[in-house]
Write an enzyme that holds these catalytic residues in place. Structure first.
Site, PDB file in Angstrom:
ATOM      1  N   LYS A   1       0.298   3.420  -2.898  1.00 54.33           N
ATOM      2  CA  LYS A   1      -0.850   4.323  -2.951  1.00 54.33           C
ATOM      3  C   LYS A   1      -0.422   5.797  -2.919  1.00 54.33           C
ATOM      4  CE  LYS A   1      -4.502   1.418  -0.860  1.00 54.33           C
ATOM      5  NZ  LYS A   1      -3.920   0.139  -0.443  1.00 54.33           N
TER       6      LYS A   1
ATOM      7  N   SER B   1       0.803  -1.230   0.000  1.00 55.93           N
ATOM      8  CA  SER B   1       0.000   0.000   0.000  1.00 55.93           C
ATOM      9  C   SER B   1       0.834   1.279   0.000  1.00 55.93           C
ATOM     10  CB  SER B   1      -0.938   0.012   1.214  1.00 55.93           C
ATOM     11  OG  SER B   1      -1.983  -0.916   1.039  1.00 55.93           O
TER      12      SER B   1
ATOM     13  N   SER C   1      -6.435   3.634   3.967  1.00 57.82           N
ATOM     14  CA  SER C   1      -5.734   2.739   3.032  1.00 57.82           C
ATOM     15  C   SER C   1      -6.712   1.920   2.200  1.00 57.82           C
ATOM     16  CB  SER C   1      -4.772   1.809   3.782  1.00 57.82           C
ATOM     17  OG  SER C   1      -3.832   1.240   2.886  1.00 57.82           O
TER      18      SER C   1
END
Length: 383
Positions: free
Chosen positions: A63, A60, A120
């Site tokens: 991201k 993540s 997230s």
């Protein structure tokens, strides 16, 4: 005229150091992280790197690139925080961490950003990707292309979420580059990274960044975890005008990530500091001139010069002025005529151009002849 290389070790009085003396060095710190990278955002000095250029699954933490793409559209004005995007079934069904969007609803950019940064949410990333790129695949291609333009030559994105995919890869160093761009390019939006919780659809979730809950100056950025990647964190903290960026990756569990991130950040702030050597316009030295209407020309730096040094190793730092002596006239103000060399333990030598602070013309023919004779007979004058 006989040219010779000239080197002078100088003591900047404004710095207050005794140069060229021995000093103890702190031992390099060990870390359990598989990859690690810490640098000072103001000076660019690297304080720690471990496998920083190894390709890895960023989970993540990638991201951050999705977020960058949104911030950029907001800044250029083609997107607004209160604009809304539709939620597809693909986004709604996506597993992993979620902000819990509802299929066929519309969600604001403001909420989606917090869904990505704070919660997230994989679903939020897909809503963004489909809304801005037409499809997640096309958006991922755009992420890769933009990353190349930002200097991230090895990062490749295959989705908007960091979902495991063999070709979805980044390096710790390039995550650091991305973090710096987010901090520098979008100060008006970067503050979202410091938000500790966000509620959507009646569900409150806390930010997973462990450093935000400690009194340490941390204000970003993003955690990551998959089975392949282990536990990672891209973090930034600011104290007394110093800002550090840290990337760690490959830790065994969330507790290890929390402990190691705090330990490394404390070490970096404690063991290193920034030291101002010269301000733009400060006279660093005077260089001898050949056949000029003045015997010397003052030298300065065009930009403030600050270096990051280990607090102990700074005692062993040397600052030298290097140029070919004498410098022939005429000399134009602002022309680089010398180099300021800063070196010390555990740091790459810094070379900064020194420029003339004033114009130096040529005297009349008689003066040039007598000066040349004096120089050839008696050698250079001593300042």
């Amino acid at each position: 005229m006989t040219l010779r290389n000239f080197t002078r070790t100088i003591l900047p009085l404004c710095f207050g150091l005794i140069l060229c003396t021995a000093g103890a060095q702190a031992d390099p710190i060990e870390t359990a992280a598989r990859e690690a990278y810490i640098f000072d955002i103001n000076t660019g000095a690297v304080l720690l790197e471990k496998n920083a250029d190894e390709l890895m699954a960023p989970a993540s933490m990638s991201k951050l690139m999705t977020t960058y793409m949104v911030f950029e559209r907001l800044k250029e004005g083609s997107l607004k925080l209160d604009d809304t995007l539709p939620v597809s079934e693909k986004a709604w069904r996506k597993g992993g961490s979620k902000m819990f969007v509802e299929v066929d609803s519309r969600v604001s950019i403001s909420d989606l950003l917090r869904g990505i940064i704070v919660q997230s949410g994989n679903d939020a990333c897909i809503v963004i990707a489909e809304g801005l790129g037409g499809s997640e695949e096309a958006f991922a291609d755009a992420m890769t292309a933009r990353a190349r333009e930002l200097g991230m030559a090895r990062s490749t994105f295959r989705n908007a979420t960091g979902w495991p995919e063999p070709e979805h890869r980044m390096t710790a160093r390039e995550l650091g580059i991305l973090a710096e761009h987010l901090i520098r390019d979008f100060p008006e939006y970067y503050k979202i990274f410091a938000e500790k919780e966000f509620t959507f659809s009646g569900i409150k979730q806390g930010n997973r960044n462990p450093l935000l809950y400690k009194d340490n100056g941390a204000d970003g950025l993003k955690t990551g975890h998959t089975e392949e990647s282990g536990y990672g964190l891209v973090a930034s903290a600011e104290r007394e005008g110093r800002r550090l960026v840290m990337v760690i990756h490959g830790l065994e569990n969330a507790s290890a990530r929390s402990r190691e991130s705090e330990r490394l950040m404390e070490w970096a702030f404690r063991e290193y500091n920034n030291y101002a050597l010269f301000k733009a316009g400060d006279i660093v030295d005077h260089a001898r001139v050949w056949l000029g209407d003045k015997d010397t020309v003052p030298l300065t730096v065009e930009k403030d010069l600050t270096v990051t040094l280990n607090r102990q190793a700074r005692k062993s730092m040397t600052v030298k002025v290097v140029y070919t002596e004498p410098i022939p006239a005429p000399i134009l103000k602002g022309t680089p005529v010398a180099q300021l060399m800063v070196s010390g333990p555990d740091m790459e030598t810094i070379s900064v151009p020194l420029v003339a602070t004033e114009d130096i013309g040529q005297p009349g023919l008689f003066k040039r002849l007598t000066s040349a004779i004096d120089y050839l007979v008696f050698g250079p004058s001593v300042n």
